[in-house]
Design an enzyme around this catalytic site. Sequence first.
Site, PDB file in Angstrom:
ATOM      1  NE  ARG A 223      -4.189  -1.696   0.217  1.00 40.87           N
ATOM      2  CZ  ARG A 223      -4.303  -2.778  -0.575  1.00 40.87           C
ATOM      3  NH1 ARG A 223      -3.374  -3.029  -1.485  1.00 40.87           N
ATOM      4  NH2 ARG A 223      -5.335  -3.582  -0.463  1.00 40.87           N
ATOM      5  CG  HIS A 271      -3.254  -1.298  -6.866  1.00 40.80           C
ATOM      6  ND1 HIS A 271      -3.604  -0.670  -5.713  1.00 40.80           N
ATOM      7  CD2 HIS A 271      -3.330  -2.626  -6.565  1.00 40.80           C
ATOM      8  CE1 HIS A 271      -3.887  -1.542  -4.766  1.00 40.80           C
ATOM      9  NE2 HIS A 271      -3.718  -2.757  -5.273  1.00 40.80           N
TER      10      HIS A 271
END
Length: 308
Positions: A223, A271
Site C-alpha cells: 500500500r 496497482h
Amino acid sequence: MTMRVVFCDPSCEPEPWLEALRRHLPQARVEAWADGVEPADYGVAWAPPQAFIDQQPRLKALFNVGAGVDKLMRLRLSGHVPVVRLDDAGMAAQMAEYVCHAVIRHYREFAAYEAQAAQGAWVRRPARPRAQFPVGVLGLGVLGSRVAQALRQFDFPVRGWSRSARSLEGVQCFAGDAQMGDFLAHSRVLVCLLPLTDDTRDLLGRERLLQLPQGACLINVARGEHVVDDDLLALLDDGHLSGATLDVFRTEPLPPEHVFWRHPKISVTPHVSAQTLREESIAQIAGKILAFERGEPVAGMVDLQRGY
Ligand code: NDP
Ligand code: OXD
C-alpha cells in the site's frame, strides 16, 4: 428460506460479478447493493461505503474482494460479523512474477542497458555477485511467503520479516521491531508486502530506509501509505537508494502531475502487481459461503483487533 447475497463494489460494473456469484451459488438470491436493498445473509464487497455496512445488520459474514482489508477497517464494522479476505485466489503467482521481474531488473541493471541501447552503445557491465544481492521481504503471509520462495528459485539470498516468528525453508526469518534493524541492514532490495495497519502505516520513512545498505532499492507492492514519499525521493536523490519500483500509491490513480511518473530512478505501474481474478475469487468466496452454511471453519478470517 432462500439465502441472500449482496454485492457491492462502487468501482466496477457489478453485472459480471453478479453473474459469477449466481453461477456458483444457484441456490442463492444474489443482488447488487443499492440504498435500501433488503438485508442479506452474506456480503461480498470491495471498498464499500459506510451505508452498505449500516444497512446490512444481518450478515453472517462479509467477504472482502481483495487480500488487503485496510479499506474495510476504516469503516465502523459490527465487531461480531466475521470478515474474510481473499486467500491467494490466483494473486500469489502474479505477485511472485511481478516481484521477481522487478528484482531481476534491478540486479541485472536492465534500465542501464535500455539507456545504452537507446544510444546504440555496446557496453557489457560486470556481473554482480548474487550473494551480495540479498532480498528482504517485509511480510511473510500468503503473498510474501510465495514471493520469498520464488526468489529462492533464482538463488538470491532471501530474508523475511513478520510480526510473529516464522520458519520458511531457505529464508532467513526475522520477527518484530527488535529484529528489524538486522533485517534491514543486509537487504539490498526491500520488498514491501505488509498489510496496512496502524502499526505499518509510514513504516518506511527516512530512519528505516537509511538502515538499508547504500545503493539498495525498494519494491512497494503493498500500500502507498507504507512509504513516506518525500523521504523516499530524498534518499533516491542523494544516492542512498538506487531505485524504486512502485505499484501502489497514497493517491490512486497516481495524479498525472506526480513527480513519481517522471523520476528517472522510479518505475510506476498502476496497482496491477496482483490483480483480483473474478472467476477464482468468486469460486473461493462461494465455497466459503457454503462452508459457513455447513458450520465449517474457513481460511482467511481477518483478526479485527490486529487489522489484517
Ligand atoms: P497476509 O495477511 O497473509 O500476510 C501479512 C504478513 O505481514 C504476515 O506475515 C504478518 O505477520 C506480517 N505483518 C503484519 N503486520 C506486521 C507488523 N506490524 N510487523 C511485522 N509483520 C507484520 O497478507 P497477504 O500476504 O495476503 O497480503 C499482503 C498485502 O499485500 C495486503 O494486505 C495488500 O495490502 C497487498 N496486496 C497488494 C496487491 C497489489 O496488487 N498491489 C494485491 C494483493 C495484496 P504474521 O505472519 O506474524 O501474521
Ligand atoms: C488487494 C489488492 O488487496 O488488490 O487484493 O490490492
